[in-house]
Each structure stands twice: as C-alpha cells, then as structure tokens.
Design an enzyme around this catalytic site. Structure first.
Site, PDB file in Angstrom:
ATOM      1  N   GLU A 175       1.930 -14.071 -34.436  1.00  0.00           N
ATOM      2  CA  GLU A 175       1.772 -13.562 -35.802  1.00  0.00           C
ATOM      3  C   GLU A 175       0.324 -13.605 -36.274  1.00  0.00           C
ATOM      4  O   GLU A 175      -0.041 -14.384 -37.168  1.00  0.00           O
ATOM      5  CB  GLU A 175       2.668 -14.347 -36.767  1.00  0.00           C
ATOM      6  CG  GLU A 175       4.137 -14.164 -36.471  1.00  0.00           C
ATOM      7  CD  GLU A 175       5.058 -14.912 -37.438  1.00  0.00           C
ATOM      8  OE1 GLU A 175       4.539 -15.547 -38.375  1.00  0.00           O
ATOM      9  OE2 GLU A 175       6.270 -14.854 -37.257  1.00  0.00           O
ATOM     10  N   GLU A 385      11.070 -14.083 -31.991  1.00  0.00           N
ATOM     11  CA  GLU A 385      11.531 -15.075 -32.972  1.00  0.00           C
ATOM     12  C   GLU A 385      12.483 -14.421 -33.938  1.00  0.00           C
ATOM     13  O   GLU A 385      12.264 -13.285 -34.370  1.00  0.00           O
ATOM     14  CB  GLU A 385      10.373 -15.633 -33.828  1.00  0.00           C
ATOM     15  CG  GLU A 385       9.597 -16.755 -33.220  1.00  0.00           C
ATOM     16  CD  GLU A 385       8.502 -17.301 -34.157  1.00  0.00           C
ATOM     17  OE1 GLU A 385       8.653 -17.226 -35.393  1.00  0.00           O
ATOM     18  OE2 GLU A 385       7.499 -17.788 -33.624  1.00  0.00           O
TER      19      GLU A 385
END
Ligand code: GBH
Length: 478
Positions: A175, A385
């Site tokens: 991220e 995720e």
C-alpha cells in the site's frame, strides 16, 4: 451438486485458486532491537510519541513471532493454507538500510521461516516493505529523497539473491499510498506534515523504487528463479451518494485518486498519473500560484521503467464509502485536491465495525474488481489482503461477524469471477494473528487467530473464522 454446476453457481473455487493468510513484520515480530536489528520509523514514532497510539502500546514484543514463528507455521499448516504472506523487516536485514552492512542473524531468521514454511508445503509470499522504513534512511529524508529508489533497489536485489531460489511470490511495497501519506500528514509514520505536497513527491519516488526492484528481477534473476513480482495496491470502493452526474463523476474521480494513483502509471497505457489527478491537481497548483504542479511529471525513461512493471495485480480491499461532489471538499486525512466529500457513516451497509472506516459492503469488493478489469485490461489478480476487524472487546473466539464478512465478500468475489469474467487467482485473509494495528495499537483485532497478550508466549488460539477457512480450503467450495 455436480462439480460443473457448483462452479457455474459460483460456489466452487476455480482450479488452481490459492488461498493464503498474511501478516507484516512490525505488526507481529517483536524483538525490535534484538540480534542486531536496526531501528525503524515505526519503532521510533511509537517510542517517542506513545500518545499517538490509541492505547499507548508499542510493538516491542507484539506477537513475538521472532521467537515463536514455528507456532505460526504450525497453525497455518493445520488450517491448510496454500500460502503465507509475510513481510521482511528492512532494518532487521540491513540495520542502516544500506546494502553494505548485512545482519546475518536477521537473514538467518528469514531463512528459518522460509524453510519451515516449505517443509510444511506452504508457499511463501514475501512483502519487502510493509511501512517499516529503517530510521537511518528516514534521517536522509526518507521517501522525499529520490535516492531512496536506489536504496530500495539494492535491498531488493539482496533479497532476491538470498531468498529467491525458494521464494516465488514477491510484493515490493505494501500500500504505497499509505506510505506516501506519512509525508502529507500525521496519520502514519514518519508523520511529516507536508499536506497536499509531500505525499505526491513520496509517491513518485515509491513508484520509481518499485519499478527499479522489478527491473532488477527481470535482468538478474527472472531467468533462473522464475518467480512473480508485484506491488500491493488497495482501494475502498467509492459509491456515489446520489445518481447525479456530479456525484457519479466524483465517485469515479475518487477511484482514480486512490487506486489509479499507483495503478495507472504501472498498468495503464498512457504513462502518467490518472487524468483526474492530472487535471485537478495541476489546476489547484496553478490557483495556488505555484511555478510547477505538486503532482510530479515522469521523464520518458521513468515512463518506460514503470509501465508494465508487475507480473500480476496485487489487490487489497476492506471496505467502501460514499462520495458526493463538493468544490470546497472536506478535509481528507490522506490525499487532497479531490474536491468531494467522503463519508463512511452513511454508506449502504448491513453492518459496521467499531473501527470508523470499516463498513461491511461486500458488493463494493466485486465493483472494485470489476473496475480493475475494465480499466487495466483484465489483469490476473491476487487479493493480497482482505479482512475484518473490530475493537477487541467486540471480537473473540466466536467471531461470527468475521465469518459473515468473509463469506459474503468471497461470494461477491465469485460473482466477479463467474459473471464478470475477472481473472482472480488467489485470496489472502488479513490477518493470521491479532497483531499490532499501527496507531490503533492493540485496540483493534483482525486475526483469525486470537493472541493472548497477557501470556509470555503470546498464546495463539484459532477463532471460529479459522475453522471457516479450514473447511473452505478442504472443500474448495463456499
Ligand atoms: C491494511 O490497510 C494494512 O495493510 C495492514 O497492515 C493493517 O493491519 C490492516 O489494514 C488493518 O488495519 O482512517 O479514514 O484515514 C488497509 C487499508 C487504508 C485501511 C487506510 C484504513 C484509513 C482510513 N487502510 N485506511 S482513515
């Protein structure tokens, strides 16, 4: 139901579909200064400013996976997962961040973990960088310094060299948007306040760093190691608040600002940030009287370097929100210049967690997958995720809310595969363990395995949701 019918009914997972679970180094390892590990920016910030952490805790010990990793592997094995996504602590391997001083004991830890996984028939998926930058590199300016891309490339080369014979799945950066916002406001380490400027510059260098690591793999390792490399990008799904033209455009713009920020330069064909960012941020910069836009421009060499620098799309998704157009815009904690209001609270949603940003909106998952398919030419996707958390007093061994989340999200993922034709190849549940939730500390838990923080060995107990996965993996059917 015959196998044929259950695939068509969207209940049976496609052949070859892999199911895993994930963690990250800072959140589970502990041993923050043990055996030669260097300090990271997350060690520094929670030691210096414990008031920033919801419950004042730190990750000095966390789940102590540095000492108890064999228990983690044993549980992953018992539950039957195909792969385990974990991250390497940069400063455990390279205490100063630079590649000329290697900490052998840190390398040994990851060698042992990887060997233990392979002996138990679990594929390792390695994240090179899950937010824990070596503090020494931060002292050099961190991601605002263009040289960071070279430091990252050198670190990546070392990891491919050390572990690439055994590791076939790589995520360069977790991220990157969340890393970048650490240079825009105080919500993430290193908490540098360069709101509306620093995040764009950091993001630029993160993209170049990722791509340099990818090209090193191409040039020096791919032929012999034959693994696959990607970056892990996340987005919420942004629903328009009304179906007015303005709100529809604002919702699309939000997707470009959040996911397109990193995905367009890599997976897009135009070799730039998304058109909405280019337009809005350039215009705002001009209005502020700046000589140059705060959104950097890529050189032709950088475009070539970055474009196509992923072997599959690593995608992370948790939740959705609602967007309405607003020329004034509300205060956005992690990226500016969007000219819209974003609300978590009135999103269409059956359930909400006590974590402010976490709504349970399964259809937003399908919509996000479809958005990726449509915008980037239907790339192969692994969901690196996805998961459900709540404040710990609302979580426990009977975690039916988490099961409901996974069941409904996975059903929507199956619709994306069967009805929308998305090429989704795998899914990793976040997280294996109740781990250290950054500035949430230990207040929120995301684990499918409960961790008892009052016991010295951090006793691990699988929750009901772990059994949900155990049976899903055994039957390969929802
Ligand atoms: C993941 O990011 C992380 O990769 C993982 O380490 C972490 O454990 C997990 O989340 C659970 O928290 O408060 O309005 O600023 C998930 C994506 C993006 C979710 C930023 C939280 C903050 C929204 N995250 N978002 S806000």
């Amino acid at each position: 139901m015959s196998e044929e019918t259950s695939i068509r009914a969207g209940r049976r997972l496609p052949d070859g579909f892999i199911i895993g679970t994930g963690t990250s180094a800072h959140q589970i390892e502990g041993a923050w200064n043990v055996d030669g590990k260097g300090e990271s920016i997350w060690d520094r910030i929670v030691h210096d400013r414990p008031e920033k952490v919801a419950d004042g805790t730190n990750a000095d010990v966390a789940c102590d996976s540095y000492h108890f990793y064999k228990q983690d592997v044993k549980i992953i094995k018992e539950l039957g997962f195909d792969f385990y996504r974990f991250s390497i602590s940069w400063s455990r391997v390279l205490p100063t961040g630079e590649a000329h001083i290697v900490n052998d004991l840190g390398v040994e830890y990851y060698n042992n973990l990887i060997d233990e996984l392979l002996e138990n028939n679990i594929q390792p998926m390695v994240t090179m960088y899950h937010w824990d930058l070596p503090q020494r590199l931060q002292d050099l300016g961190g991601w605002l310094n263009p040289m960071m891309a070279d430091y990252f490339r050198d670190y990546a080369r070392l990891l491919f060299d050390l572990f690439g014979k055994r590791v076939k799945w790589w995520n360069t950066i977790n991220e990157p948007a969340m890393v970048a916002v650490g240079y825009g406001n105080a919500s993430m380490a290193p908490c540098i306040n360069l709101f509306g400027y620093g995040e764009y510059l950091a993001a630029h260098h993160l993209l170049i760093a990722h791509a340099k690591a990818y090209r090193v793999y191409d040039q020096e390792f791919r032929a012999t190691q034959q693994g696959r490399v990607t970056i892990a990008l996340d987005t919420m799904y942004h629903f328009p608040k009304t179906d007015s033209k303005e709100d529809l455009e604002a919702a699309e713009r939000a997707m470009q600002f959040q996911l397109g920020w990193f995905a367009d330069p890599i997976y897009g064909s135009h070799g730039d940030y998304p058109p909405a960012m280019r337009e809005y941020i350039d215009r705002a910069s001009k209005k502020e009287g700046r000589v140059k836009s705060v959104l950097p421009t890529f050189t032709p060499e950088e475009v070539k370097l970055i474009k196509g620098s992923c072997d599959f799309f690593g995608f992370q998704h948790y939740t959705s929100c609602q967007v309405s157009d607003d020329p004034e815009g509300n205060f956005q904690p992690w990226y500016t210049h969007k000219y819209m209001n974003i609300s978590y609270s009135d999103c269409k949603s059956g359930k909400r967690s006590h974590i402010a940003w976490l709504n349970v909106v399964p259809e937003g998952f399908r919509n996000s997958l479809k958005w990726i398919k449509d915008r980037y030419g239907n790339p192969e996707v692994i969901v690196t995720e996805c998961g459900y958390g709540d404040w710990k007093e609302y979580d426990g061994l009977e975690d039916d809310d988490r099961i409901h989340y996974y069941q409904t999200y996975l059903e929507e993922m199956m619709k994306a595969i069967v009805e929308d034709g998305c090429q989704i190849r795998g899914f990793a549940a976040w997280s294996l363990l109740d781990n250290y939730e950054w500035f949430e500390g230990l207040r929120s838990t995301f684990g499918i395995v409960h961790v008892d923080y009052s016991s010295p060995e951090r006793k691990r107990t699988p929750k009901k949701s772990a059994k949900f996965f155990q049976s899903l993996i055994a039957r390969r059917t929802l």
